[in-house]
Motif scaffolding. Structure first.
Motif, mmCIF file in Angstrom:
data_model
loop_
_atom_site.group_PDB
_atom_site.id
_atom_site.type_symbol
_atom_site.label_atom_id
_atom_site.label_comp_id
_atom_site.label_asym_id
_atom_site.label_seq_id
_atom_site.Cartn_x
_atom_site.Cartn_y
_atom_site.Cartn_z
ATOM 1 N N PRO A 1 -45.964 -40.904 -6.310
ATOM 2 C CA PRO A 1 -46.111 -40.538 -4.919
ATOM 3 C C PRO A 1 -44.677 -40.629 -4.169
ATOM 4 O O PRO A 1 -44.054 -41.625 -4.500
ATOM 5 N N ILE A 2 -44.295 -39.817 -3.511
ATOM 6 C CA ILE A 2 -43.126 -39.728 -2.868
ATOM 7 C C ILE A 2 -43.413 -39.720 -1.274
ATOM 8 O O ILE A 2 -44.201 -38.947 -0.685
ATOM 9 N N GLN A 3 -42.852 -40.660 -0.499
ATOM 10 C CA GLN A 3 -43.075 -40.733 0.906
ATOM 11 C C GLN A 3 -42.016 -40.915 1.814
ATOM 12 O O GLN A 3 -41.023 -41.586 1.330
ATOM 13 N N ALA A 4 -41.986 -40.172 2.969
ATOM 14 C CA ALA A 4 -40.934 -40.592 3.821
ATOM 15 C C ALA A 4 -41.502 -41.521 5.076
ATOM 16 O O ALA A 4 -42.786 -41.186 5.590
ATOM 17 N N ALA A 5 -41.043 -42.564 5.431
ATOM 18 C CA ALA A 5 -41.551 -43.390 6.598
ATOM 19 C C ALA A 5 -40.668 -44.099 7.473
ATOM 20 O O ALA A 5 -39.444 -44.185 6.920
ATOM 21 N N ILE A 6 -41.099 -44.219 8.639
ATOM 22 C CA ILE A 6 -40.250 -45.112 9.596
ATOM 23 C C ILE A 6 -41.033 -46.236 9.684
ATOM 24 O O ILE A 6 -42.247 -46.260 10.361
ATOM 25 N N GLY A 7 -40.413 -47.743 9.291
ATOM 26 C CA GLY A 7 -41.138 -48.558 9.619
ATOM 27 C C GLY A 7 -42.383 -48.667 8.469
ATOM 28 O O GLY A 7 -42.136 -48.189 7.683
ATOM 29 N N GLY A 8 -43.649 -48.942 9.128
ATOM 30 C CA GLY A 8 -44.751 -48.592 8.331
ATOM 31 C C GLY A 8 -45.527 -47.473 8.199
ATOM 32 O O GLY A 8 -46.459 -46.916 7.649
ATOM 33 N N LYS A 9 -44.875 -46.455 9.128
ATOM 34 C CA LYS A 9 -45.549 -45.063 9.379
ATOM 35 C C LYS A 9 -44.994 -44.122 8.353
ATOM 36 O O LYS A 9 -43.774 -43.647 8.529
ATOM 37 N N ILE A 10 -45.981 -43.441 7.827
ATOM 38 C CA ILE A 10 -45.738 -42.250 6.880
ATOM 39 C C ILE A 10 -45.586 -41.096 7.531
ATOM 40 O O ILE A 10 -46.440 -40.614 8.333
ATOM 41 N N LEU A 11 -44.536 -40.577 7.427
ATOM 42 C CA LEU A 11 -44.260 -39.127 7.971
ATOM 43 C C LEU A 11 -44.756 -37.920 7.199
ATOM 44 O O LEU A 11 -44.900 -36.957 7.601
ATOM 45 N N ALA A 12 -44.421 -38.217 5.670
ATOM 46 C CA ALA A 12 -44.377 -37.139 4.900
ATOM 47 C C ALA A 12 -44.751 -37.550 3.398
ATOM 48 O O ALA A 12 -44.497 -38.808 3.205
ATOM 49 N N ARG A 13 -45.501 -36.933 2.657
ATOM 50 C CA ARG A 13 -45.971 -37.182 1.516
ATOM 51 C C ARG A 13 -45.981 -36.330 0.421
ATOM 52 O O ARG A 13 -46.741 -35.033 0.878
ATOM 53 N N GLU A 14 -45.745 -36.221 -0.769
ATOM 54 C CA GLU A 14 -46.004 -35.575 -1.835
ATOM 55 C C GLU A 14 -46.165 -36.192 -3.197
ATOM 56 O O GLU A 14 -45.739 -37.608 -3.160
ATOM 57 N N THR A 15 -46.838 -35.722 -4.223
ATOM 58 C CA THR A 15 -47.122 -36.643 -5.321
ATOM 59 C C THR A 15 -46.593 -35.636 -6.482
ATOM 60 O O THR A 15 -47.041 -34.508 -6.745
ATOM 61 N N VAL A 16 -45.754 -36.288 -7.233
ATOM 62 C CA VAL A 16 -45.310 -35.717 -8.628
ATOM 63 C C VAL A 16 -46.329 -36.051 -9.563
ATOM 64 O O VAL A 16 -46.582 -37.335 -9.810
ATOM 65 N N LYS A 17 -47.243 -34.973 -10.151
ATOM 66 C CA LYS A 17 -48.309 -35.196 -10.860
ATOM 67 C C LYS A 17 -48.199 -35.899 -12.031
ATOM 68 O O LYS A 17 -46.850 -35.205 -12.682
ATOM 69 N N ALA A 18 -48.607 -36.682 -12.799
ATOM 70 C CA ALA A 18 -48.402 -37.206 -14.187
ATOM 71 C C ALA A 18 -48.349 -36.057 -15.153
ATOM 72 O O ALA A 18 -48.993 -35.109 -15.054
ATOM 73 N N ARG A 19 -47.537 -36.209 -16.173
ATOM 74 C CA ARG A 19 -47.521 -35.344 -17.411
ATOM 75 C C ARG A 19 -48.863 -34.821 -17.955
ATOM 76 O O ARG A 19 -49.772 -36.095 -17.867
#
Lengths: 603, 368
Positions: A529-547
């Motif tokens: 999982p890749i997330q962008a956050a300010i403090g504890g607040k998640i602004l965006a998320r994507e997940t690189v799926k396992a092979r």
């Protein structure tokens, strides 16, 4: 030589307007360099400078010229750098001269940088000699640009010289103009000796060499010298001139420029802009210096291979010997291990240092997103300098964050005004003025430096098809709503990817960041999982799926070695990845974050 | 040097080169096939004299297209091998549908070949043409019937997935054809775009990982449901019909390979015959060993190869035999993630783990 036969001058020109070629021609014409020894662009001696066609270090070269009046003159040509990052070096060079050649490309006209430097020269009471170069080009418009140049310096268009440094046309006239129009120096030969240090280099064999302009008196080899600002005492082990190689003369007198071998081992000990005087007969007052150079842009540099850390330290030490403006201190990152936080004059300076480290010292490096120096006022009333996102105190302890603002002067043809203003607005610019200059518009904006260091210059160029030119100067700190944007990989914050951004931009920046990482991080054995956050607040998320499939298809007797070697090559490829917690992150992922603005939407 | 129990014979002639092929093959040199068999026999004789040929448990005649050799000459070759065969030895040969017929298969069976591996690759005409295969699906079906009629009780067919243009429906049709044909053994590989092949040169895009994963999983599931065991990464067999020769490779046993480009691994040393036909023929005609390049294997190479090969097998590998992984701590982590079984001195991959065997290998070992 008496001062009446000395001329000290420099060349002001935009990149690619032909300064170096003109300098080469002058050396050739005066016989300082023979035709045979003529290496193109003698003054630009560093490989990188030659490759990028820019000048970084100022240098002074002495030539002798016999003018049409039959007299022989000593001409000291002091080189100036052409890029905005190095504008402070221009002011140094100007202080050592009585005149300046303003060289403008006859097909392009004046650029913002040239404009700024010309104002500096005029303020410094230098005689400015306008020169239109490249008149041999089919696109040259000497009438139009000649008028504009004359307007700029308040001269008659007829006095604008027209030359082609490439073909050699008009070079003689340039030298004649230098002799006729640049005033000779008027130092007091009998006064206590004073000289301005306008540059310094580190020489492997001689140690620190100072380039000086003697204002009063005479310096001799063996003199005990005092630096008036720092109080440092050195001995002039050797004294001489660049002709164009170092040539000992034993003395330098008022009006002359030359070099001093100081015997110092550390370039940082000698402050450029300081005044040198003799210990035996000191001058009462120092010459006016200039502002100290301060790094404006900071980033972390980390070796891709942790074992290279000592090599990186050595390389930085060596680079610093000849680059007093490069600052660095150790930094450690959870994600990237041990490295250095480095301070640069600007983005170009940063690029050059990085390229030199990688090329000349064979290091593979990861660089964090560049940032500026913020001023944070804590709730306790303390003021902290913050040069790295990780230094930012927790949000609850912050009363105010200020960031450096610059005044940007942009010159652009009229049809580019819309694009430039849009870009400046998008980058939180505050409009100041706009006025026409020759056939272009001069647009002035106050902008956060942080917006400039990211990719502003590239964007400006691409949106105006290369026609806009930029100059900027720091105007001070202003309060901004800034926040720390964090990136989390597999749930863990990656400190090296954190950045300080404006609150209004945090969401778009975070989303883009996550998208970029999503595209560059390869699939691994587990979900990432890749997330962008300010403090504890998640602004965006994507997940690189396992092979879901990773096998070597066939493996029989004949190709066991080949398969093993294939695994070895795959492993070699993995070495270029950085292990961040449980995630393998390729170098491109870090680079893609750096180039956050190059997909056309300006953010 | 101890004698080997596994022998490979390379018969490199082909009537044309297929678009995906990166093997050592000779096209348009059929005129030299008898000369080649003479040379091959000479190399065999040299190895016999050197004491390297033991009681052979398996023999494999691969290519190229072995069925392009004259049946009488093949029978003569088998004559020379027969005295070395252990009782019940497996003798395999590769065959292509377009190059062989019923009588020829019967002759091979009489000569002692007891296992046939048919290069079918696909039953879909457009996919065969994408691979430059000469045979038609009808020829393939007919050959399978002929092989059974000729008395082959160990019949394998080779198939490929990930062919440019292959849809999920194409795959279903191939799977159905395979089950109808009912071979004893199936090798089903993903197409590899090896550098230098016509397909790679044509810039064929590689199968997307998810597409490939779907196809691969469908094949494994479909064959398992029909009673085939997934005993190796890309190989499936009815119980008792696993390829013993291939298992010798995957168990890192010693083997001798004869012919151009053939590789041997004996007693910690590996050598590869040079690929050029001329050099091979000239050396053996002159009574010399063929030109070879040698590669010594050190203890780490051997250990890393055992892991590389052993994890391909459903049964996994005994730790005492393979030696420790380079990163032993990864065993527990991978086991906890459900990718690996680790017990009683043996390591094997779970079903899920087998699909990402390569990535697991890199977690456990440092190939350097």
């Amino acid at each position: 030589m008496d001062q009446g036969h000395i001329r000290n001058f420099c060349i002001i020109a935009h990149i690619d307007h032909g300064k170096s070629t003109l300098a080469d021609r002058i050396l050739q014409l005066t016989g300082a360099v023979s035709e045979r020894d003529m290496r193109s662009q003698v003054l630009d001696s560093m490989d990188l400078e030659r490759e990028r066609g820019i000048t970084i270090k100022a240098q002074a070269v002495r030539v002798h010229y016999t003018a049409s009046d039959g007299e022989t003159y000593q001409l000291n040509l002091i080189d100036t750098p052409g890029h905005v990052d190095f504008s402070y070096e221009v002011s140094r060079s100007l202080a050592a001269c009585e005149g300046a050649l303003l060289v403008v490309d006859a097909s392009q006209g004046i650029e913002a940088q040239t404009l700024a430097n010309t104002y500096l020269a005029i303020e410094g009471d230098l005689e400015v000699i306008p020169v239109l170069n490249k008149i041999d080009l089919p696109a040259a418009d000497p009438e139009l640009h000649g008028r504009a140049v004359a307007d700029l310096i308040g001269d008659d268009p007829e006095n604008v010289l027209r030359i082609s440094a490439k073909t050699g046309e008009g070079i003689e006239a340039v030298l004649e103009a230098v002799v006729e129009r640049v005033p000779p120096p008027s130092g007091d030969l009998t006064a206590p000796a004073r000289a301005l240090i306008f540059d310094s280099v580190y020489d492997q064999y001689r140690g620190v060499v100072a380039f000086v302009r003697v204002m009063d008196g005479v310096f001799q080899k063996g003199d005990k010298l005092r630096c008036m600002q720092t109080g440092l005492v050195v001995e002039s082990e050797e004294i001489g001139v660049m002709a164009p190689v170092m040539t000992p003369t034993g003395k330098l007198a008022a009006g002359e420029t030359g070099y001093l071998v100081t015997g110092l081992k550390n370039l940082g000990d000698l402050r450029v802009g300081d005044t040198i005087t003799r210990v035996a007969e000191p001058a009462a007052e120092a010459l006016p210096g200039y502002r100290e150079v301060k790094p404006m842009v900071f980033c972390g540099l980390f070796p891709v291979d942790a074992d290279d850390y000592p090599d990186l330290r050595d390389a930085l030490e060596k680079l610093s010997l000849n680059d007093a403006s490069l600052r660095w201190e150790p930094e450690s990152s959870q994600a990237l291990g041990f490295g250095f936080r480095c301070g640069f004059l600007g983005l170009l300076h940063m690029d050059i240092v990085r390229e030199r480290l990688e090329r000349e010292y064979d290091l593979e490096l990861l660089a964090t997103t560049p940032n500026v120096e913020y001023k944070v006022t804590t709730t306790m009333g303390e003021i902290l300098p913050v040069r790295s996102p990780t230094e930012l105190p927790p949000p609850t302890n912050i009363a105010m964050i200020e960031e450096p603002f610059v005044r940007c002067t942009i010159l652009v043809p009229s049809d580019g005004v819309g694009a430039v203003m849009k870009l400046c607005q998008d980058r939180r610019g505050v409009f100041v003025t706009m006025e026409p200059i020759e056939n272009r518009q001069q647009i002035v904006y106050d902008m956060p430096l942080a917006e400039i260091v990211l990719d502003f210059y590239d964007q400006l160029k691409s949106r105006t098809r290369g026609y806009a030119s930029l100059d900027y100067e720091i105007v001070g700190y202003r309060e901004s709503h800034l926040v720390k944007l964090d990136v989390l990989l597999a749930g863990d914050t990656v400190d090296a990817l954190s950045m300080i951004v404006h609150r209004d931009e945090a969401y778009t920046r975070g989303k883009l960041l996550v998208e970029r990482l999503f595209r560059t991080i390869p699939r691994q054995l587990f979900d990432v999982p890749i997330q962008a956050a300010i403090g504890g607040k998640i602004l965006a998320r994507e997940t690189v799926k396992a092979r879901r499939k990773d096998v070597l298809a066939k493996c029989y007797g004949g190709d066991i070695s080949r398969k093993r070697k294939l695994l070895e090559r795959q492993k070699e490829g993995k070495k270029r990845m950085k292990q961040v917690g449980s995630v393998e992150v390729p170098q491109e992922a870090f680079l893609s974050v750096l180039k956050i603005g190059d997909d056309g939407n300006g953010k | 040097m101890s004698p080997v129990a596994h022998l490979y014979l390379h018969l490199p002639f082909c009537s044309s080169r297929c678009g995906y092929c990166a093997f050592v093959v000779n096209v348009g040199a059929l005129g030299r096939r008898d000369e080649y068999l003479d040379a091959l026999l000479a190399e065999l004789e040299g190895e016999r004299a050197a004491g390297r040929i033991g009681e052979l448990q398996t023999v494999y005649l691969g290519g190229g297209t072995p069925t392009l050799m004259r049946p009488r000459r093949l029978a003569a070759l088998m004559e020379r091998i027969r005295p070395h065969l252990a009782p019940g030895a497996e003798v395999s040969m590769e065959a292509n549908p377009e190059s062989v017929d019923g009588p020829a298969l019967a002759a091979l069976r009489r000569a002692g070949v007891n296992r046939l591996s048919l290069g079918v690759q696909s039953f879909q005409p457009h996919l065969l043409s994408a691979l430059d295969r000469a045979a038609t699906p009808a020829q393939a079906r007919q050959l399978i019937a002929c092989a059974r009629a000729a008395g082959f009780e160990d019949l394998s067919i080779d198939l490929i997935f990930g062919i440019p243009g292959q849809t999920a429906d194409d795959l279903e049709r191939d799977l159905a054809e395979v089950l109808t044909a009912g071979p004893d053994h199936v090798s089903w590989y993903e197409l590899e775009l090896k550098p230098g092949t016509a397909l790679a040169r044509a810039g064929t895009p590689a199968f997307d990982e998810d597409e490939g994963a779907d196809a691969y999983r469908r094949i494994v599931g479909g064959l398992e449901d029909a009673g085939y065991g997934w005993y190796e990464t890309a190989n499936f067999a009815r119980p008792g019909h696993e390829c013993r020769h291939s298992l010798a490779y995957w168990s890192a046993a010693d083997y001798l390979g004869l012919g151009v480009g053939a590789v041997s691994t004996v007693g910690g040393e590996r050598w590869r015959n040079a690929a050029a036909l001329d050099g091979y023929l000239a050396a053996l005609a002159a009574g010399e060993a063929p030109p070879r390049s040698r590669e010594p294997l050190d203890a780490d190479d051997v250990r890393r190869e055992r892991w590389m090969l052993g994890l391909r097998l459903e049964r996994g590998l005994p730790l005492a035999w393979a030696g420790p992984p380079d990163r032993p701590d990864a065993l527990a982590r991978l086991s906890a993630a459900g990718l690996l079984h680790h017990d009683a001195g043996a390591v094997s991959l779970t079903r899920e783990g087998r699909f990402v065997q390569n990535a697991i290998l890199h977690e456990l070992m440092d190939y350097a």
